[in-house]
Design an enzyme around this catalytic site. Structure first.
Site, PDB file in Angstrom:
ATOM      1  N   CYS A   1       0.735  -1.250   0.109  1.00  0.00           N
ATOM      2  CA  CYS A   1      -0.008  -0.227   0.006  1.00  0.00           C
ATOM      3  C   CYS A   1       0.957   1.336   0.088  1.00  0.00           C
ATOM      4  O   CYS A   1       1.644   1.479  -0.867  1.00  0.00           O
ATOM      5  CB  CYS A   1      -0.986   0.099   1.371  1.00  0.00           C
ATOM      6  SG  CYS A   1      -2.022  -1.495   1.529  1.00  0.00           S
TER       7      CYS A   1
ATOM      8  N   HIS B   1      -7.611  -4.026  -3.883  1.00  0.00           N
ATOM      9  CA  HIS B   1      -6.739  -3.556  -2.978  1.00  0.00           C
ATOM     10  C   HIS B   1      -6.323  -4.313  -1.801  1.00  0.00           C
ATOM     11  O   HIS B   1      -7.244  -4.721  -1.152  1.00  0.00           O
ATOM     12  CB  HIS B   1      -6.913  -1.963  -2.412  1.00  0.00           C
ATOM     13  CG  HIS B   1      -5.575  -1.173  -1.860  1.00  0.00           C
ATOM     14  ND1 HIS B   1      -4.771  -0.511  -2.647  1.00  0.00           N
ATOM     15  CD2 HIS B   1      -5.429  -0.909  -0.750  1.00  0.00           C
ATOM     16  CE1 HIS B   1      -3.671  -0.421  -2.009  1.00  0.00           C
ATOM     17  NE2 HIS B   1      -4.204  -0.394  -0.785  1.00  0.00           N
TER      18      HIS B   1
ATOM     19  N   ASP C   1      -8.622  -2.711  -7.564  1.00  0.00           N
ATOM     20  CA  ASP C   1      -8.526  -1.624  -6.731  1.00  0.00           C
ATOM     21  C   ASP C   1      -9.016  -0.275  -6.950  1.00  0.00           C
ATOM     22  O   ASP C   1      -8.952   0.255  -7.995  1.00  0.00           O
ATOM     23  CB  ASP C   1      -6.868  -1.478  -6.699  1.00  0.00           C
ATOM     24  CG  ASP C   1      -6.262  -0.712  -5.679  1.00  0.00           C
ATOM     25  OD1 ASP C   1      -6.934   0.211  -5.257  1.00  0.00           O
ATOM     26  OD2 ASP C   1      -5.046  -1.235  -5.186  1.00  0.00           O
TER      27      ASP C   1
END
Length: 299
Positions: free
Chosen positions: A172, A268, A235
């Protein structure tokens, strides 16, 4: 249950916080649980034991004089092992990141995970995403690069660390840092970025764009080592067109060994086994790609 869908976190409208208590930070110790703001109550996180490993917290001075804490996991013994810097998500140095370090140590690496955010506060025990985002926002580019440099310098003084062979991986927020560090430090031979932002958000203000620079899409010409990315096609925070733009930038730069694999059905955070976003198949494939790259470039 909270599902993290963007690399720098959500807005308040994205959240319904769990009130589940996981403990907190005690004096002189890091939080040892899973990030409160993202833990899925039904999660069954992977746990890696420490058998055959030396693990624990260390600290060393960074460029600004701050005594930077870090978690280290390495194989037992003094034979020098390749080094891998592990860069956390916005939730900092919590149980998931420490377990990633142990997984790398089991594969024969010295894994070092700095606690980048604790100058301000440890975000791991917090459920307030606005506070977490403020903490993360204080970790600017030069400060983070200084911490990575300090990590390399500290590792160079350890008999069991081979700093002639250095890798980096991050998740991330940390995925973006991987690209940035690989463009900054010639010592980094290989990197694996997991769904880090590649370009500014379409809705970012000029101030946010300035604060986020340099973006990976602008760094393809500067990569010192090979970097591969593991990204999710679903995502919501990293549009597929930015992944395509990064891939095009790598090709234009002649970085033929670097590149991104896009997992079409993955969201994600698909490697984060403590979250609802975890996808075991894609996570395993991405981890195999990581091990293959590090085996080729660091051993």
């Amino acid at each position: 249950m909270t599902v993290l869908i963007r690399p720098e976190g959500q807005t308040a409208d994205d959240f319904r916080f769990s009130r589940r208590s996981l403990g907190g930070l005690t004096a002189g110790a890091m939080f040892t649980g899973y990030a409160v703001a993202a833990l899925a109550q039904e999660a069954q996180p992977i746990t890696t034991d420490s058998e055959g490993l030396a693990t624990g917290m260390v600290s060393y001075p960074s460029a600004d004089g701050f005594d930077l804490p870090a978690y280290v996991a390495r194989p037992e013994g003094d034979s020098p092992f390749p080094v891998v810097i592990v860069v956390s998500e916005i939730f900092g140095l919590h149980a998931y990141i420490q377990d990633v370090c142990r997984r790398l140590a089991k594969a024969g690496y010295v894994a070092i995970a700095p606690a980048f955010f604790v100058r301000v506060e440890d975000p791991a025990p917090l459920a307030d995403m606005q506070r977490i985002q403020a903490i993360v926002g204080a970790a600017g580019y030069e400060l983070v690069m200084g911490d990575i440099n300090a990590t390399l310098e500290w590792a160079s003084g350890q008999l069991w660390a081979n700093v002639d062979k250095v890798g980096i991986t991050g998740f991330c927020w940390g995925g973006k840092v991987v690209w940035q560090a690989a463009a900054r430090f010639a010592a980094i031979d290989a990197g694996v970025a997991w769904y880090g932002r590649l370009a500014p958000s379409p809705t970012a203000t000029p101030e946010q764009v300035a604060a986020g620079q340099p973006f990976p899409v602008d760094l393809a010409d500067n990569l010192k080592g090979v970097v591969i990315g593991n990204y999710g096609g679903q995502d919501q925070g990293i549009p597929n067109d930015t992944v395509a733009a990064m891939q095009a930038a790598l090709e234009a730069a002649g970085a033929t060994e670097s590149g991104i694999k896009l997992y079409p059905d993955a969201p994600h955070g698909f490697h984060a086994d403590y979250r609802a976003s975890y996808r075991a198949t894609e996570a395993a494939d991405g981890w195999a790609r990581l091990l293959a790259l590090f085996e080729a470039k660091l051993k």
